[in-house]
Design an enzyme around this catalytic site. Sequence first.
Site, mmCIF file in Angstrom:
data_model
loop_
_atom_site.group_PDB
_atom_site.id
_atom_site.type_symbol
_atom_site.label_atom_id
_atom_site.label_comp_id
_atom_site.label_asym_id
_atom_site.label_seq_id
_atom_site.Cartn_x
_atom_site.Cartn_y
_atom_site.Cartn_z
ATOM 1 N N HIS A 124 -6.940 -1.345 -6.597
ATOM 2 C CA HIS A 124 -5.936 -0.592 -6.072
ATOM 3 C C HIS A 124 -4.433 -1.091 -6.294
ATOM 4 O O HIS A 124 -3.536 -0.380 -5.626
ATOM 5 C CB HIS A 124 -6.182 -0.055 -4.582
ATOM 6 C CG HIS A 124 -7.293 0.557 -4.287
ATOM 7 N ND1 HIS A 124 -8.148 0.376 -2.925
ATOM 8 C CD2 HIS A 124 -8.305 1.396 -4.891
ATOM 9 C CE1 HIS A 124 -9.007 1.463 -3.125
ATOM 10 N NE2 HIS A 124 -9.157 2.040 -4.118
ATOM 11 N N LEU B 262 -16.477 -6.289 10.853
ATOM 12 C CA LEU B 262 -16.379 -6.009 12.280
ATOM 13 C C LEU B 262 -17.004 -4.962 13.094
ATOM 14 O O LEU B 262 -17.729 -4.904 13.997
ATOM 15 C CB LEU B 262 -14.877 -6.043 12.746
ATOM 16 C CG LEU B 262 -14.453 -6.455 14.192
ATOM 17 C CD1 LEU B 262 -14.913 -7.930 14.325
ATOM 18 C CD2 LEU B 262 -12.943 -6.460 14.210
#
Length: 232
Positions: free
Chosen positions: A108, A201
Amino acid sequence: MTHPSIVILTGAGISAESGLGTFRDEGGLWAQHRIEDVATPEGFARNPALVVDFYNKRRAQAHEAVPNAGHTALARLKAEHKGEVLLVTQNVDSLHEKAGSTDVVHMHGELASALCANCGHRWNAPLHMEVGEACPACAQPTARPDIVWFGEIPYHMERIEEALSRADIFAAIGTSGNVYPAAGFVQMATYVGARTVEMNLDPSETVALFEETRPGKASVTVAQWVDDILNG
């Protein structure tokens, strides 16, 4: 499988522990702007000053950030694993490089790089870019952040897909699983029989496609996973 070929994809979650905000963080830079205004070619065309200022702030944050244990563990894996390790990141910071990783594939783009919209030349971006900076190659005032915005084609896709086609292990770390084409990498790896693991997470949008999940902070889960690979 003595020296497996490994492809690793990292996303914003691995840099969050170093203080760099994700799309979803309340009160962060992204929360202050619409994605359409600061992360699309159309937004840049409408208001280049806003976009350049936004990435100047992100560049300043990234410049001050330091790698965490997740970044350093991946650098150790690249250095010590005897098989191939391709580290692909959706992140535009340089924390993998600061941790010691080399040949990182930035699909990116990078905050540390500037791009000429006229001729495609790239150069090291100053900490503070100005609107209409001249390209050092063609002298046109067409400098822009070297970031892949929504609606643009990610970089290095041929290299990534080639590595995935012969991967023995695919790991996704700190990724949301809702931005393509990266969200489809697990399917490509599964197709060729690679073992797949997600470290996050919170579960990603594609978590059900992975053979193994290791929930928790990247600084902990990645370090443990790297130990398992190197000691296995």
